[in-house]
Design a protein around this motif. Structure first.
Motif, PDB file in Angstrom:
ATOM      1  N   UNK A  42     -42.927  38.695  13.785  1.00  0.00           N
ATOM      2  CA  UNK A  42     -42.053  39.776  13.320  1.00  0.00           C
ATOM      3  C   UNK A  42     -42.637  40.486  12.096  1.00  0.00           C
ATOM      4  N   UNK A  43     -43.292  39.735  11.222  1.00  0.00           N
ATOM      5  CA  UNK A  43     -43.832  40.301   9.987  1.00  0.00           C
ATOM      6  C   UNK A  43     -45.143  41.049  10.221  1.00  0.00           C
ATOM      7  N   UNK A  44     -46.062  40.425  10.952  1.00  0.00           N
ATOM      8  CA  UNK A  44     -47.405  41.001  11.115  1.00  0.00           C
ATOM      9  C   UNK A  44     -47.475  42.061  12.211  1.00  0.00           C
ATOM     10  N   UNK A  45     -46.674  41.916  13.257  1.00  0.00           N
ATOM     11  CA  UNK A  45     -46.586  42.868  14.372  1.00  0.00           C
ATOM     12  C   UNK A  45     -47.838  42.934  15.262  1.00  0.00           C
ATOM     13  N   UNK A  46     -48.983  42.482  14.776  1.00  0.00           N
ATOM     14  CA  UNK A  46     -50.235  42.580  15.531  1.00  0.00           C
ATOM     15  C   UNK A  46     -50.788  41.176  15.787  1.00  0.00           C
ATOM     16  N   UNK A  47     -50.651  40.696  17.015  1.00  0.00           N
ATOM     17  CA  UNK A  47     -51.084  39.339  17.361  1.00  0.00           C
ATOM     18  C   UNK A  47     -52.585  39.125  17.128  1.00  0.00           C
ATOM     19  N   UNK A  48     -53.361  40.191  17.251  1.00  0.00           N
ATOM     20  CA  UNK A  48     -54.814  40.065  17.133  1.00  0.00           C
ATOM     21  C   UNK A  48     -55.288  39.722  15.722  1.00  0.00           C
ATOM     22  N   UNK A  49     -54.390  39.809  14.739  1.00  0.00           N
ATOM     23  CA  UNK A  49     -54.756  39.381  13.393  1.00  0.00           C
ATOM     24  C   UNK A  49     -55.144  37.909  13.430  1.00  0.00           C
ATOM     25  N   UNK A  50     -54.404  37.113  14.185  1.00  0.00           N
ATOM     26  CA  UNK A  50     -54.694  35.677  14.310  1.00  0.00           C
ATOM     27  C   UNK A  50     -55.352  35.342  15.652  1.00  0.00           C
ATOM     28  N   UNK A  51     -54.872  35.982  16.707  1.00  0.00           N
ATOM     29  CA  UNK A  51     -55.352  35.708  18.069  1.00  0.00           C
ATOM     30  C   UNK A  51     -56.377  36.765  18.461  1.00  0.00           C
ATOM     31  N   UNK A  52     -57.591  36.622  17.955  1.00  0.00           N
ATOM     32  CA  UNK A  52     -58.634  37.629  18.189  1.00  0.00           C
ATOM     33  C   UNK A  52     -58.954  37.819  19.671  1.00  0.00           C
ATOM     34  N   UNK A  53     -58.830  36.749  20.465  1.00  0.00           N
ATOM     35  CA  UNK A  53     -59.156  36.831  21.888  1.00  0.00           C
ATOM     36  C   UNK A  53     -57.930  37.074  22.752  1.00  0.00           C
ATOM     37  N   UNK A  54     -56.797  37.391  22.137  1.00  0.00           N
ATOM     38  CA  UNK A  54     -55.577  37.657  22.879  1.00  0.00           C
ATOM     39  C   UNK A  54     -54.616  36.492  22.771  1.00  0.00           C
ATOM     40  N   UNK A  55     -53.456  36.590  23.433  1.00  0.00           N
ATOM     41  CA  UNK A  55     -52.420  35.558  23.332  1.00  0.00           C
ATOM     42  C   UNK A  55     -52.931  34.189  23.766  1.00  0.00           C
ATOM     43  N   UNK A  56     -52.336  33.161  23.203  1.00  0.00           N
ATOM     44  CA  UNK A  56     -52.688  31.796  23.577  1.00  0.00           C
ATOM     45  C   UNK A  56     -53.167  30.992  22.392  1.00  0.00           C
ATOM     46  N   UNK A  57     -53.520  29.764  22.685  1.00  0.00           N
ATOM     47  CA  UNK A  57     -53.986  28.853  21.653  1.00  0.00           C
ATOM     48  C   UNK A  57     -55.248  29.410  20.992  1.00  0.00           C
ATOM     49  N   UNK A  58     -55.334  29.262  19.677  1.00  0.00           N
ATOM     50  CA  UNK A  58     -56.485  29.760  18.935  1.00  0.00           C
ATOM     51  C   UNK A  58     -57.614  28.745  19.062  1.00  0.00           C
ATOM     52  N   UNK A  59     -58.704  29.168  19.688  1.00  0.00           N
ATOM     53  CA  UNK A  59     -59.842  28.293  19.925  1.00  0.00           C
ATOM     54  C   UNK A  59     -60.439  27.801  18.606  1.00  0.00           C
ATOM     55  N   UNK A  60     -60.648  26.484  18.515  1.00  0.00           N
ATOM     56  CA  UNK A  60     -61.265  25.903  17.327  1.00  0.00           C
ATOM     57  C   UNK A  60     -60.340  25.791  16.129  1.00  0.00           C
ATOM     58  N   UNK A  61     -59.019  25.970  16.353  1.00  0.00           N
ATOM     59  CA  UNK A  61     -58.079  25.926  15.240  1.00  0.00           C
ATOM     60  C   UNK A  61     -57.954  24.503  14.720  1.00  0.00           C
ATOM     61  N   UNK A  62     -58.099  24.360  13.437  1.00  0.00           N
ATOM     62  CA  UNK A  62     -57.982  23.063  12.777  1.00  0.00           C
ATOM     63  C   UNK A  62     -57.922  23.286  11.279  1.00  0.00           C
ATOM     64  N   UNK A  63     -58.178  22.219  10.540  1.00  0.00           N
ATOM     65  CA  UNK A  63     -58.063  22.248   9.082  1.00  0.00           C
ATOM     66  C   UNK A  63     -58.876  23.377   8.446  1.00  0.00           C
ATOM     67  N   UNK A  64     -60.153  23.461   8.781  1.00  0.00           N
ATOM     68  CA  UNK A  64     -61.017  24.471   8.149  1.00  0.00           C
ATOM     69  C   UNK A  64     -60.566  25.888   8.460  1.00  0.00           C
ATOM     70  N   UNK A  65     -60.246  26.155   9.702  1.00  0.00           N
ATOM     71  CA  UNK A  65     -59.822  27.499  10.093  1.00  0.00           C
ATOM     72  C   UNK A  65     -58.460  27.840   9.488  1.00  0.00           C
ATOM     73  N   UNK A  66     -57.565  26.860   9.438  1.00  0.00           N
ATOM     74  CA  UNK A  66     -56.246  27.101   8.843  1.00  0.00           C
ATOM     75  C   UNK A  66     -56.378  27.426   7.359  1.00  0.00           C
ATOM     76  N   UNK A  67     -57.202  26.660   6.666  1.00  0.00           N
ATOM     77  CA  UNK A  67     -57.359  26.903   5.228  1.00  0.00           C
ATOM     78  C   UNK A  67     -58.024  28.255   4.967  1.00  0.00           C
ATOM     79  N   UNK A  68     -58.991  28.603   5.787  1.00  0.00           N
ATOM     80  CA  UNK A  68     -59.688  29.886   5.610  1.00  0.00           C
ATOM     81  C   UNK A  68     -58.787  31.060   6.023  1.00  0.00           C
ATOM     82  N   UNK A  69     -58.231  30.980   7.214  1.00  0.00           N
ATOM     83  CA  UNK A  69     -57.481  32.103   7.775  1.00  0.00           C
ATOM     84  C   UNK A  69     -56.075  32.217   7.198  1.00  0.00           C
TER      85      UNK A  69
END
Length: 90
Positions: A42-69
């Motif tokens: 609702x806040x960001x409105x653009x899924x591609x900010x987080x989901x660069x490859x489109x809807x679905x699970x974020x590939x490689x998501x874990x501690x490092x990516x969460x802290x960075x992103x």
């Protein structure tokens, strides 16, 4: 043919958005992180900010990516948690 492909792509995107969980719990050693997915949608409105490859699970998501992103976005926008205990709850 292009219209059919566009309609199918739009349907898949809309279904992915509609089926996404409102809240996601991410397990972590120092306390689980509860992520309010609906609020971010609702806040960001653009899924591609987080989901660069489109809807679905974020590939490689874990501690490092969460802290960075995630933390990086919160710091950049000066909104949201940035300290360990603000996300990680035991």
């Amino acid at each position: 043919m292009k219209k059919i492909i566009a309609a199918v792509a739009l349907t898949i995107f809309a279904a992915g958005t509609a089926l996404a969980a409102d809240t996601i719990t991410l397990p972590a050693k120092n306390g689980n992180v509860t992520f309010n997915h609906k609020m971010h949608q609702d806040t960001l409105k653009d899924c591609k900010i987080c989901h660069e490859k489109g809807p679905g699970k974020i590939e490689g998501f874990g501690k490092e990516l969460a802290h960075k992103t995630c933390k990086g976005c919160h710091e950049e926008k000066k909104a949201g948690p940035t300290k360990c205990g603000e996300c990680h709850k035991k």
